[in-house]
Design a protein around this motif. Structure first.
Motif, PDB file in Angstrom:
ATOM      1  N   ALA A  20      23.337 -39.391  16.605  1.00  0.00           N
ATOM      2  CA  ALA A  20      22.945 -40.618  17.297  1.00  0.00           C
ATOM      3  C   ALA A  20      23.696 -41.804  16.708  1.00  0.00           C
ATOM      4  O   ALA A  20      23.902 -41.886  15.502  1.00  0.00           O
ATOM      5  CB  ALA A  20      21.441 -40.823  17.176  1.00  0.00           C
ATOM      6  N   ARG A  38      16.003 -48.655  28.761  1.00  0.00           N
ATOM      7  CA  ARG A  38      16.762 -47.494  29.208  1.00  0.00           C
ATOM      8  C   ARG A  38      16.655 -46.298  28.256  1.00  0.00           C
ATOM      9  O   ARG A  38      15.702 -45.576  28.298  1.00  0.00           O
ATOM     10  CB  ARG A  38      18.205 -47.875  29.451  1.00  0.00           C
ATOM     11  CG  ARG A  38      18.894 -46.846  30.300  1.00  0.00           C
ATOM     12  CD  ARG A  38      20.150 -47.377  30.903  1.00  0.00           C
ATOM     13  NE  ARG A  38      20.812 -46.324  31.612  1.00  0.00           N
ATOM     14  CZ  ARG A  38      21.175 -46.407  32.861  1.00  0.00           C
ATOM     15  NH1 ARG A  38      20.966 -47.500  33.544  1.00  0.00           N
ATOM     16  NH2 ARG A  38      21.786 -45.405  33.433  1.00  0.00           N
ATOM     17  N   ASP A  39      17.628 -46.078  27.371  1.00  0.00           N
ATOM     18  CA  ASP A  39      17.661 -44.903  26.493  1.00  0.00           C
ATOM     19  C   ASP A  39      17.367 -45.232  25.032  1.00  0.00           C
ATOM     20  O   ASP A  39      17.719 -44.444  24.150  1.00  0.00           O
ATOM     21  CB  ASP A  39      19.041 -44.245  26.564  1.00  0.00           C
ATOM     22  CG  ASP A  39      19.375 -43.707  27.930  1.00  0.00           C
ATOM     23  OD1 ASP A  39      18.438 -43.301  28.636  1.00  0.00           O
ATOM     24  OD2 ASP A  39      20.562 -43.686  28.292  1.00  0.00           O
ATOM     25  N   ILE A  40      16.761 -46.377  24.769  1.00  0.00           N
ATOM     26  CA  ILE A  40      16.597 -46.809  23.383  1.00  0.00           C
ATOM     27  C   ILE A  40      15.319 -47.621  23.217  1.00  0.00           C
ATOM     28  O   ILE A  40      14.880 -48.282  24.154  1.00  0.00           O
ATOM     29  CB  ILE A  40      17.840 -47.634  22.945  1.00  0.00           C
ATOM     30  CG1 ILE A  40      17.894 -47.830  21.433  1.00  0.00           C
ATOM     31  CG2 ILE A  40      17.893 -48.962  23.674  1.00  0.00           C
ATOM     32  CD1 ILE A  40      19.241 -48.361  20.951  1.00  0.00           C
ATOM     33  N   THR A  53      20.435 -44.182  19.413  1.00  0.00           N
ATOM     34  CA  THR A  53      20.401 -43.229  20.525  1.00  0.00           C
ATOM     35  C   THR A  53      21.755 -42.555  20.638  1.00  0.00           C
ATOM     36  O   THR A  53      22.759 -43.073  20.155  1.00  0.00           O
ATOM     37  CB  THR A  53      20.040 -43.903  21.861  1.00  0.00           C
ATOM     38  OG1 THR A  53      19.896 -42.904  22.866  1.00  0.00           O
ATOM     39  CG2 THR A  53      21.060 -44.909  22.298  1.00  0.00           C
ATOM     40  N   GLN A  54      21.772 -41.423  21.296  1.00  0.00           N
ATOM     41  CA  GLN A  54      23.032 -40.734  21.567  1.00  0.00           C
ATOM     42  C   GLN A  54      23.273 -40.610  23.055  1.00  0.00           C
ATOM     43  O   GLN A  54      24.234 -40.006  23.493  1.00  0.00           O
ATOM     44  CB  GLN A  54      23.026 -39.346  20.934  1.00  0.00           C
ATOM     45  CG  GLN A  54      21.971 -38.428  21.505  1.00  0.00           C
ATOM     46  CD  GLN A  54      21.861 -37.131  20.726  1.00  0.00           C
ATOM     47  OE1 GLN A  54      22.266 -37.047  19.577  1.00  0.00           O
ATOM     48  NE2 GLN A  54      21.314 -36.116  21.355  1.00  0.00           N
ATOM     49  N   ASN A  55      22.401 -41.216  23.867  1.00  0.00           N
ATOM     50  CA  ASN A  55      22.416 -40.965  25.298  1.00  0.00           C
ATOM     51  C   ASN A  55      22.967 -42.073  26.172  1.00  0.00           C
ATOM     52  O   ASN A  55      22.783 -42.027  27.373  1.00  0.00           O
ATOM     53  CB  ASN A  55      20.992 -40.649  25.772  1.00  0.00           C
ATOM     54  CG  ASN A  55      20.483 -39.376  25.158  1.00  0.00           C
ATOM     55  OD1 ASN A  55      21.235 -38.446  24.929  1.00  0.00           O
ATOM     56  ND2 ASN A  55      19.197 -39.334  24.874  1.00  0.00           N
ATOM     57  N   SER A  56      23.590 -43.092  25.649  1.00  0.00           N
ATOM     58  CA  SER A  56      24.026 -44.177  26.508  1.00  0.00           C
ATOM     59  C   SER A  56      25.297 -44.821  25.984  1.00  0.00           C
ATOM     60  O   SER A  56      25.722 -44.566  24.864  1.00  0.00           O
ATOM     61  CB  SER A  56      22.913 -45.219  26.620  1.00  0.00           C
ATOM     62  OG  SER A  56      23.153 -46.075  27.709  1.00  0.00           O
ATOM     63  N   ARG A  57      25.876 -45.678  26.817  1.00  0.00           N
ATOM     64  CA  ARG A  57      27.076 -46.421  26.433  1.00  0.00           C
ATOM     65  C   ARG A  57      26.670 -47.766  25.840  1.00  0.00           C
ATOM     66  O   ARG A  57      25.689 -48.368  26.274  1.00  0.00           O
ATOM     67  CB  ARG A  57      27.962 -46.642  27.642  1.00  0.00           C
ATOM     68  CG  ARG A  57      28.485 -45.336  28.228  1.00  0.00           C
ATOM     69  CD  ARG A  57      29.260 -45.581  29.480  1.00  0.00           C
ATOM     70  NE  ARG A  57      28.384 -46.303  30.409  1.00  0.00           N
ATOM     71  CZ  ARG A  57      28.790 -46.874  31.511  1.00  0.00           C
ATOM     72  NH1 ARG A  57      30.045 -46.853  31.847  1.00  0.00           N
ATOM     73  NH2 ARG A  57      27.944 -47.503  32.297  1.00  0.00           N
ATOM     74  N   LEU A  61      23.576 -50.508  26.928  1.00  0.00           N
ATOM     75  CA  LEU A  61      22.499 -50.859  25.994  1.00  0.00           C
ATOM     76  C   LEU A  61      22.464 -52.360  25.727  1.00  0.00           C
ATOM     77  O   LEU A  61      21.399 -52.969  25.670  1.00  0.00           O
ATOM     78  CB  LEU A  61      22.662 -50.091  24.685  1.00  0.00           C
ATOM     79  CG  LEU A  61      22.509 -48.581  24.797  1.00  0.00           C
ATOM     80  CD1 LEU A  61      22.862 -47.913  23.481  1.00  0.00           C
ATOM     81  CD2 LEU A  61      21.106 -48.213  25.229  1.00  0.00           C
TER      82      LEU A  61
END
Length: 106
Positions: A20, A38-40, A53-57, A61
């Motif tokens: 992450a 979103r992802d965080i 997180t490891q799931n977004s740009r 973010l």
């Protein structure tokens, strides 16, 4: 002898989870203590927010945080600061940003 070692090394690389990234943003105003986006999940205090997180740009973010916390003064990903042009685009999404309201009116 070497083939089993190669196979073992390859399986270790495939099985390893992605690491992450750590994000830090300095905000121009005091943000709420926790901001889900979103992802965080951002944790904020003393004019800065952090999350992982490891799931977004990073751009996505940054924009998500700016929408909820307001203008972002700096945005750092794993110790590397976001470029000024990218930060400017991020801040176009900032809550209360007059330039965004003007752009939307056109």
């Amino acid at each position: 002898m070497i083939r089993p070692l190669i196979a073992l090394a390859a399986s270790a690389l495939i099985a390893a989870p992605a690491a992450a990234a750590t994000y830090t943003a300095k905000t121009s105003t005091q943000a709420p203590a926790k901001i889900p986006a979103r992802d965080i999940l951002w944790t904020c205090g003393s004019g800065a927010c952090t999350g992982s997180t490891q799931n977004s740009r990073p751009a996505v973010l940054c924009q998500g945080l700016a929408k909820q916390a307001g203008r972002i003064e700096s945005f750092v990903v794993d110790g590397r600061e976001m470029a000024a042009a990218d930060l400017e685009r991020c801040n176009a999404s900032a809550r209360g940003d007059k330039s965004q309201a003007l752009a939307n009116a056109r």
